[in-house]
Design a protein around this motif. Structure first.
Motif, PDB file in Angstrom:
ATOM      1  N   UNK A   7     -12.452  19.456  31.996  1.00  0.00           N
ATOM      2  CA  UNK A   7     -11.585  17.796  31.837  1.00  0.00           C
ATOM      3  C   UNK A   7     -12.650  16.802  31.333  1.00  0.00           C
ATOM      4  N   UNK A   8     -13.865  16.826  32.001  1.00  0.00           N
ATOM      5  CA  UNK A   8     -14.916  15.837  31.287  1.00  0.00           C
ATOM      6  C   UNK A   8     -14.993  15.787  30.042  1.00  0.00           C
ATOM      7  N   UNK A   9     -15.383  17.278  29.506  1.00  0.00           N
ATOM      8  CA  UNK A   9     -15.428  17.424  28.073  1.00  0.00           C
ATOM      9  C   UNK A   9     -14.228  17.087  27.230  1.00  0.00           C
ATOM     10  N   UNK A  10     -13.040  17.358  27.767  1.00  0.00           N
ATOM     11  CA  UNK A  10     -11.768  16.632  27.108  1.00  0.00           C
ATOM     12  C   UNK A  10     -11.942  15.031  26.993  1.00  0.00           C
ATOM     13  N   UNK A  11     -12.164  14.500  28.151  1.00  0.00           N
ATOM     14  CA  UNK A  11     -12.286  13.056  28.296  1.00  0.00           C
ATOM     15  C   UNK A  11     -13.271  12.486  27.255  1.00  0.00           C
ATOM     16  N   UNK A  12     -14.512  13.224  27.154  1.00  0.00           N
ATOM     17  CA  UNK A  12     -15.353  12.882  26.208  1.00  0.00           C
ATOM     18  C   UNK A  12     -14.982  13.034  24.907  1.00  0.00           C
ATOM     19  N   UNK A  13     -14.328  13.851  24.365  1.00  0.00           N
ATOM     20  CA  UNK A  13     -13.919  14.173  23.115  1.00  0.00           C
ATOM     21  C   UNK A  13     -12.905  13.065  22.727  1.00  0.00           C
ATOM     22  N   UNK A  14     -12.008  12.588  23.772  1.00  0.00           N
ATOM     23  CA  UNK A  14     -11.139  11.729  23.247  1.00  0.00           C
ATOM     24  C   UNK A  14     -11.682  10.222  23.153  1.00  0.00           C
ATOM     25  N   UNK A  15     -12.129   9.821  21.953  1.00  0.00           N
ATOM     26  CA  UNK A  15     -12.817   8.651  21.467  1.00  0.00           C
ATOM     27  C   UNK A  15     -12.203   7.541  21.966  1.00  0.00           C
ATOM     28  N   UNK A  16     -10.547   7.331  21.765  1.00  0.00           N
ATOM     29  CA  UNK A  16      -9.755   6.192  21.862  1.00  0.00           C
ATOM     30  C   UNK A  16      -9.422   6.011  23.476  1.00  0.00           C
ATOM     31  N   UNK A  17     -10.122   4.873  23.935  1.00  0.00           N
ATOM     32  CA  UNK A  17      -9.659   4.355  25.436  1.00  0.00           C
ATOM     33  C   UNK A  17      -8.200   4.625  25.845  1.00  0.00           C
ATOM     34  N   UNK A  18      -7.222   4.188  25.115  1.00  0.00           N
ATOM     35  CA  UNK A  18      -5.857   4.392  25.310  1.00  0.00           C
ATOM     36  C   UNK A  18      -5.333   5.850  25.440  1.00  0.00           C
TER      37      UNK A  18
END
Length: 116
Positions: A7-18
């Protein structure tokens, strides 16, 4: 534990805050989350299930959410006691809130509506 790292990796890879906020809402990452959130950060601490966000919450970079305190462990260690006293609490953020860069939000804190 492996799931948390994914989950942390996925959140990190999503570069857009929205998009990051939409992913958190879709997966039920937090206790509660309203609509229209934006999260510049990707790491919400070890207990994101203790965080609640209202609608239209914007979180800038460098913000830290502290949901626990292990200060009691230091005292117990010094006194050779076996019991662990950890202070754990929820963090609740209201609607229409902006949390500025490098802020630290401690446990048992409630931030009301319409706050910067």
């Amino acid at each position: 534990m492996f799931r948390r790292y994914l989950q942390l990796l996925r959140l990190f890879l999503l570069r857009d805050g929205g998009k990051r906020a939409a992913y958190c809402k879709k997966t039920g990452y937090f206790h509660a989350q309203g609509e229209g959130c934006y999260f510049q950060i990707y790491n919400f601490g070890v207990e994101p299930h203790l965080l609640s966000f209202g609608s239209n919450v914007k979180v800038a970079s460098g913000v830290r959410f502290i949901t626990h305190d292990i200060f009691g462990d230091v005292i117990l260690y010094k006194n050779n006691m076996d019991q662990h006293i950890r202070r754990v609490g929820k963090i609740t953020i209201g609607n229409n809130v902006l949390i500025g860069s490098n802020s630290m939000i401690m446990y048992d804190v409630t931030i009301g509506d319409n706050v910067i």
